[in-house]
Design an enzyme around this catalytic site. Structure first.
Site, PDB file in Angstrom:
ATOM      1  N   GLU A  65       0.866  -0.960  -0.078  1.00 45.33           N
ATOM      2  CA  GLU A  65      -0.359   0.023   0.263  1.00 45.33           C
ATOM      3  C   GLU A  65       0.789   1.343  -0.155  1.00 45.33           C
ATOM      4  OE1 GLU A  65      -3.159  -0.243   3.010  1.00 45.33           O
ATOM      5  OE2 GLU A  65      -4.029  -2.292   1.591  1.00 45.33           O
ATOM      6  N   GLU A  77      -5.475  -8.449  -0.962  1.00 43.03           N
ATOM      7  CA  GLU A  77      -5.957  -7.952   0.464  1.00 43.03           C
ATOM      8  C   GLU A  77      -7.123  -7.460   0.184  1.00 43.03           C
ATOM      9  OE1 GLU A  77      -4.703  -5.380   3.517  1.00 43.03           O
ATOM     10  OE2 GLU A  77      -2.434  -6.155   2.921  1.00 43.03           O
TER      11      GLU A  77
END
Length: 506
Positions: A192, A306
């Protein structure tokens, strides 16, 4: 992985579910006009690979050395037969990979890396290697993330040293496990970087630099190794990332990104449109799928590394029977759009926001502290029974499949938003072109696979005793399948609010 910028908070229990028994409601009014679903054994079909259970996420790398972690890993492997596991922080100082002596000479130590990956492989699971975070002595600055284990999110102080680390790490893996094995792994660059897990400025341009160095170093060890990214939150950067790799001739074997069902539409789509929790994940998957198809590399695999129904700790979501219908409907919607999805996480052996204080706090895992399965664990267990061929079905509350042995397997659910009990739903299945006479039914709901009734009866102890933990584990065991006769090609089933059933028609 959930960023602190997403406003972490804990939410108290909101226990869900309507009481029912043997498929019939108690003290609840059922709609006298049941839904009717036609089950046609000769309907058009297509392959249905189990993309939702090929990979799981977990707490950071070092946790994999714990016995509780490995116990939960084996339990999830037993019911899903998943292939890959992803976690953060293989380069965290607690793993001990990178050091420098007093003269600044680099020292590598792969002892814990070997123990970590040996443990996965011994359990029949391959690593999905997330290359993160920065060793403290290699970091340009001491910039620590707010997670309890304080990962360093800085760029490297020296790109040559970073290249050397990636080369030594990758070469060690190939030397230890062999290229035929490691070529089946995936190497994902960082986590991320569009949120507060990457401190480079500007974020995107400096992540491109990180990716370029890492991908080239991995491929230099052996071109058969698979490398990809950008591992972004909120389905971001994918189109520009692909263009960057194509324009700069940088290796790219797969695309990875993340989204959670309660991410904000303005963060994912740039619009404040109202997108309900049961649609967000697959709307985001569809967005990225379309971006790949429109890119110069339309054949790139899409790995959703995810996803979950929440990035917060919400007990009335991730600890609850809500997860059964939500997961089943997410699978229905995402089919055909993604190669692999990784549920975050397989276990509550997890410490990002601190040491677990109570067994049931809304953790992301399928298994709570003490090895107690949650309803989501049993939802995966049931949905694993689906076949590998999907048949066309005119319904948004069911998924029809066929196994290799010819048996039809139907998932059926009764969705309601979190915090709402929902109403019981009666469904009549009309079988067409089928000679099935028997139905075998497994369920997940308030009375099947849910720890809540037993936990409440025990007084909701913060620290259950060993005897209480054994009682909770036993209470969550699924009973033997119900056996019903198919009468004149019809079968009627009642599901409570938040109920999930998987039905084999034989």
């Amino acid at each position: 992985m959930k960023s602190s910028k997403r406003n972490w908070r804990a939410i108290g229990f909101a226990l869900l579910g309507m009481c029912w028994s043997n498929g019939h409601e108690i003290n609840a009014q059922v709609d006298p006009k049941p839904d009717v679903i036609v089950i046609d054994a000769k309907a058009a079909s297509h392959p249905f690979p189990h993309f939702w259970e090929r990979m799981f996420g977990s707490g950071r790398a070092i946790l994999s050395l714990r016995d509780s972690y490995r116990h939960d890993l084996r339990a999830v492997k037993d019911v899903t037969d998943f292939e890959y596991l992803r976690f953060h922080a293989i380069f965290h100082d607690e793993v001990g990979v990178y050091d420098e002596d007093s003269q600044g000479q680099v020292l590598y130590n792969f002892s814990y890396v070997d123990q970590i990956y040996d443990g996965l492989l011994a359990a029949g699971v391959r690593p999905f290697v997330e290359i993160s975070f920065m060793p403290n002595k290699l970091a340009a600055k001491n910039i620590l993330h707010s997670f309890r284990y304080k990962p360093n999110i800085s760029p490297p102080k020296n790109w040559t040293a970073w290249d050397g680390l990636i080369s030594a790490f990758t070469r060690h893996l190939v030397d230890r496990y062999g290229i035929d094995e490691v070529a089946q792994w995936y190497f994902e660059v960082w986590n991320e970087p569009n949120l507060d897990f990457w401190a480079g400025e500007p974020r995107q341009a400096t992540y491109w630099e990180l990716y370029d160095h890492t991908a080239l170093a991995v491929k230099a060890v052996n071109p058969r190794l698979r490398v990809g990214g950008p591992a972004t939150a909120q389905a971001a950067w994918v189109d520009t990332f692909i263009r960057h790799c194509v324009e700069k001739n940088i290796p790219l074997d797969f695309v990875s990104t993340h989204v959670y069902a309660n991410d904000l539409p303005e963060d994912v789509f740039g619009t404040p449109a109202d997108i309900p929790r049961d649609q967000m994940v697959c709307r985001a998957v569809s967005k990225v799928h379309d971006q790949i198809q429109a890119s110069p590399r339309p054949g790139l695999p899409l790995i959703w590394s995810e996803f979950n129904a929440s990035y917060k700790t919400e007990p009335d979501v991730t600890d609850s029977i809500y997860m059964g219908p939500w997961l089943a409907d997410t699978i229905r919607q995402c089919d055909g759009l993604v190669d692999m999805m990784s549920y975050w996480t397989f276990s509550d052996v997890f410490e990002e926001q601190g040491v677990v204080k109570t067994p049931f706090y809304g953790g992301y895992g399928l298994i709570a502290a003490g090895g107690i399965p949650k309803p989501a664990f049993h939802a995966f267990e049931l949905l694993h029974k689906l076949g590998n061929e999907r048949l066309q079905l005119d319904s948004d509350l069911a998924l029809l499949t066929r196994r290799n042995d010819g048996v039809l397997v139907l998932a059926l659910w009764n969705y309601a938003p979190p915090g709402e009990a929902g109403s019981p739903k009666t469904v009549t299945l009309l079988l067409k072109n089928s000679t099935a006479k028997q139905a075998s039914i497994l369920r997940v709901d308030r009375d099947h696979g849910d720890f809540h009734p037993a936990y409440e009866k025990l007084g909701a102890p913060r620290y259950p005793t060993q005897a209480q933990i054994r009682e909770l584990r036993t209470a969550t065991d699924l009973p033997a399948p119900e056996a019903l006769h198919v009468e004149h090609g019809e079968l009627t089933i009642t599901l409570p609010g938040h109920g999930l059933a998987v039905i084999e028609l034989k």
